[in-house]
Write a protein that holds these residues in place. Structure first.
Motif, mmCIF file in Angstrom:
data_model
loop_
_atom_site.group_PDB
_atom_site.id
_atom_site.type_symbol
_atom_site.label_atom_id
_atom_site.label_comp_id
_atom_site.label_asym_id
_atom_site.label_seq_id
_atom_site.Cartn_x
_atom_site.Cartn_y
_atom_site.Cartn_z
ATOM 1 N N ILE A 44 0.808 -1.224 0.000
ATOM 2 C CA ILE A 44 0.000 0.000 0.000
ATOM 3 C C ILE A 44 0.843 1.277 0.000
ATOM 4 O O ILE A 44 0.321 2.354 -0.273
ATOM 5 C CB ILE A 44 -0.984 0.019 1.193
ATOM 6 N N THR A 211 -11.514 -0.731 1.050
ATOM 7 C CA THR A 211 -11.734 0.130 -0.125
ATOM 8 C C THR A 211 -13.061 0.877 -0.104
ATOM 9 O O THR A 211 -13.261 1.797 -0.896
ATOM 10 C CB THR A 211 -11.680 -0.712 -1.414
ATOM 11 N N ARG A 235 -3.542 4.825 -1.794
ATOM 12 C CA ARG A 235 -4.772 4.640 -2.568
ATOM 13 C C ARG A 235 -6.005 4.901 -1.712
ATOM 14 O O ARG A 235 -7.017 5.430 -2.195
ATOM 15 C CB ARG A 235 -4.830 3.229 -3.160
ATOM 16 N N GLN A 236 -5.930 4.529 -0.452
ATOM 17 C CA GLN A 236 -7.067 4.750 0.438
ATOM 18 C C GLN A 236 -7.330 6.237 0.633
ATOM 19 O O GLN A 236 -8.489 6.678 0.626
ATOM 20 C CB GLN A 236 -6.807 4.077 1.784
ATOM 21 N N ILE A 238 -6.685 8.644 -1.441
ATOM 22 C CA ILE A 238 -7.276 9.134 -2.693
ATOM 23 C C ILE A 238 -8.743 8.723 -2.782
ATOM 24 O O ILE A 238 -9.612 9.526 -3.139
ATOM 25 C CB ILE A 238 -6.484 8.592 -3.902
ATOM 26 N N THR A 239 -9.035 7.464 -2.438
ATOM 27 C CA THR A 239 -10.404 6.962 -2.496
ATOM 28 C C THR A 239 -11.320 7.725 -1.555
ATOM 29 O O THR A 239 -12.463 8.068 -1.911
ATOM 30 C CB THR A 239 -10.441 5.454 -2.144
ATOM 31 N N SER A 260 1.166 11.004 2.881
ATOM 32 C CA SER A 260 0.248 11.301 1.776
ATOM 33 C C SER A 260 0.785 12.385 0.854
ATOM 34 O O SER A 260 0.149 12.708 -0.157
ATOM 35 C CB SER A 260 -1.107 11.764 2.331
ATOM 36 N N VAL A 265 -0.426 11.694 -5.682
ATOM 37 C CA VAL A 265 -1.673 12.096 -5.038
ATOM 38 C C VAL A 265 -2.190 13.398 -5.640
ATOM 39 O O VAL A 265 -3.389 13.555 -5.899
ATOM 40 C CB VAL A 265 -1.478 12.245 -3.511
ATOM 41 N N VAL A 268 -3.763 12.971 -9.504
ATOM 42 C CA VAL A 268 -4.850 12.056 -9.846
ATOM 43 C C VAL A 268 -5.739 12.706 -10.911
ATOM 44 O O VAL A 268 -6.179 13.851 -10.744
ATOM 45 C CB VAL A 268 -5.695 11.708 -8.600
#
Length: 386
Positions: A44, A211, A235-236, A238-239, A260, A265, A268
């Protein structure tokens, strides 16, 4: 003739002493120094570990091509843990026992570093510039530990305080991994809320592979959270920001830390992370791309790898440069003691990361600055520093 023989004998004795000391020091031979790293190249935080490793290798390849440090080439051995503890311990055991690493550089992950200390500390193996800003990276015994930047605690504290004052927020919340990494950011968030005179209202914990954050964000909305600190995977993060926008939570401010603060980031597609904040202890690379040091680094990195560098490539490069400075200062008689003394003597301006780096016997943290940044038009923009 007698004086000549005496001088020759003394020189021979010194050389023999240096060779003996090096022979007794793990990871040091007459022609090589082994530096290890337990990193995330597939998990991750691979968006951190992969570019950081590439950046370090650019430095070590250049130094080795020029003959190494005091005649010794640097062999940088990186083990991938995928942000999983069992693999991390396998990596530490291999590096320390099979590869006989002299020092560790840029090992990633708070839990992984803490577990590794149990193996490093008894041998006095230096742990330099870990890819973790946890305060525990300088836990006792501190002698063999050196960090580069301010802690997650201070980054969260300063970031929350700034956002609260800037937007007149009343409540702050936190979304985090229930690990030492996440808990430190939680503590810093609470401290920032206290300093700003606002309420810490709620928290949610998450798994590394989670997720779906609709339920958690709904809970934080009900709690009236104005600011939400994030201590999760790349990724988390961003999600979460993207999901919040889809849910219409446009007034909720999301704050990350150095974990982060990545080029990927900010970039995106579709402006998903527009308005996302991050508090870190170094300055963004591409925001200063026209300045001499960042420009020279970008050119060297691209020539070496064929890629444009990202922020953590810059950090890997800067950490490797610091390692080389210390190895040079330690002299040809390289031992853990001489290396630690050399690290404690470093005092220099690092124009690449935008910080003054200084160490001492009682100060093993290179810089303590905190910069608050926001994603604006697909790039990081510095808006506050302390």
């Amino acid at each position: 003739m007698k004086k000549m023989l005496t001088s020759l004998a003394a020189a021979t004795a010194l050389t023999a002493a240096a060779t003996l000391a090096s022979a007794e020091t793990q990871g040091v031979t007459d022609d090589e120094i082994v530096i290890g790293s337990v990193n995330d190249l597939s998990g991750i935080f691979a968006a951190v570990g992969v570019p950081a490793t590439k950046g370090a290798n650019v430095v070590f390849d250049r130094v080795n091509a020029a003959g190494g440090v005091h005649g010794r080439k640097i062999r940088y051995v990186v083990e991938d843990h995928g942000y999983q503890m069992p693999r991390a311990m396998q990596g530490y055991n291999k590096l320390l026992n099979r590869d006989q690493a002299f020092a560790m550089l840029q090992s990633l992950g708070t839990p992984m570093n803490l577990a590794g200390f149990k193996l490093l500390d008894p041998k006095g193996i230096p742990n330099v510039a870990p890819l973790s800003a946890a305060r525990q990276m300088l836990q006792e015994p501190m002698k063999n530990k050196f960090t580069s930047f301010s802690s997650y605690y201070d980054q969260s504290r300063v970031g929350v305080k700034y956002l609260a004052q800037e937007f007149g927020a009343d409540k702050v919340c936190s979304m985090y991994l229930p690990t030492d990494f996440g808990k430190e950011i939680l503590e810093g968030t609470k401290a920032g809320a206290e300093e700003a005179g606002i309420t810490f209202a709620a928290e949610t914990t998450h798994k590394p592979d989670e997720t779906d954050f609709v339920g958690s964000l709904s809970k934080l909305k009900e709690e009236g959270c104005d600011i939400v600190s994030i201590a999760l995977g790349v990724r988390q993060a961003i999600t979460i920001v993207g999901t919040a926008k889809k849910m219409g939570l446009n007034d909720m401010k999301f704050l990350g830390t150095s974990a982060s603060f990545l080029t990927v980031v900010a970039q995106v597609p579709g402006g998903v992370t527009e308005g996302f904040y991050a508090a870190a202890s170094w300055q963004d690379l591409w925001a200063r791309a026209d300045e001499p040091a960042p420009k020279a680094f970008i050119e060297e990195y691209k020539a070496a790898t064929g890629e444009d560098p990202v922020g953590f490539a810059m950090l890997g490069y800067a950490a490797a440069e610091m390692m080389v400075k210390a190895l040079e200062a330690a002299g040809p008689d390289l031992t853990h003691e001489s290396f630690i003394a050399a690290m404690e003597s470093l005092d220099y301006q690092d124009d690449l990361v935008g910080n003054h780096m200084t160490y001492g016997p009682d100060d093993h943290q290179g810089a303590d600055s905190v910069y608050v940044n926001v994603v604006e038009n697909g790039a990081w923009k510095k808006i506050y520093e302390e």
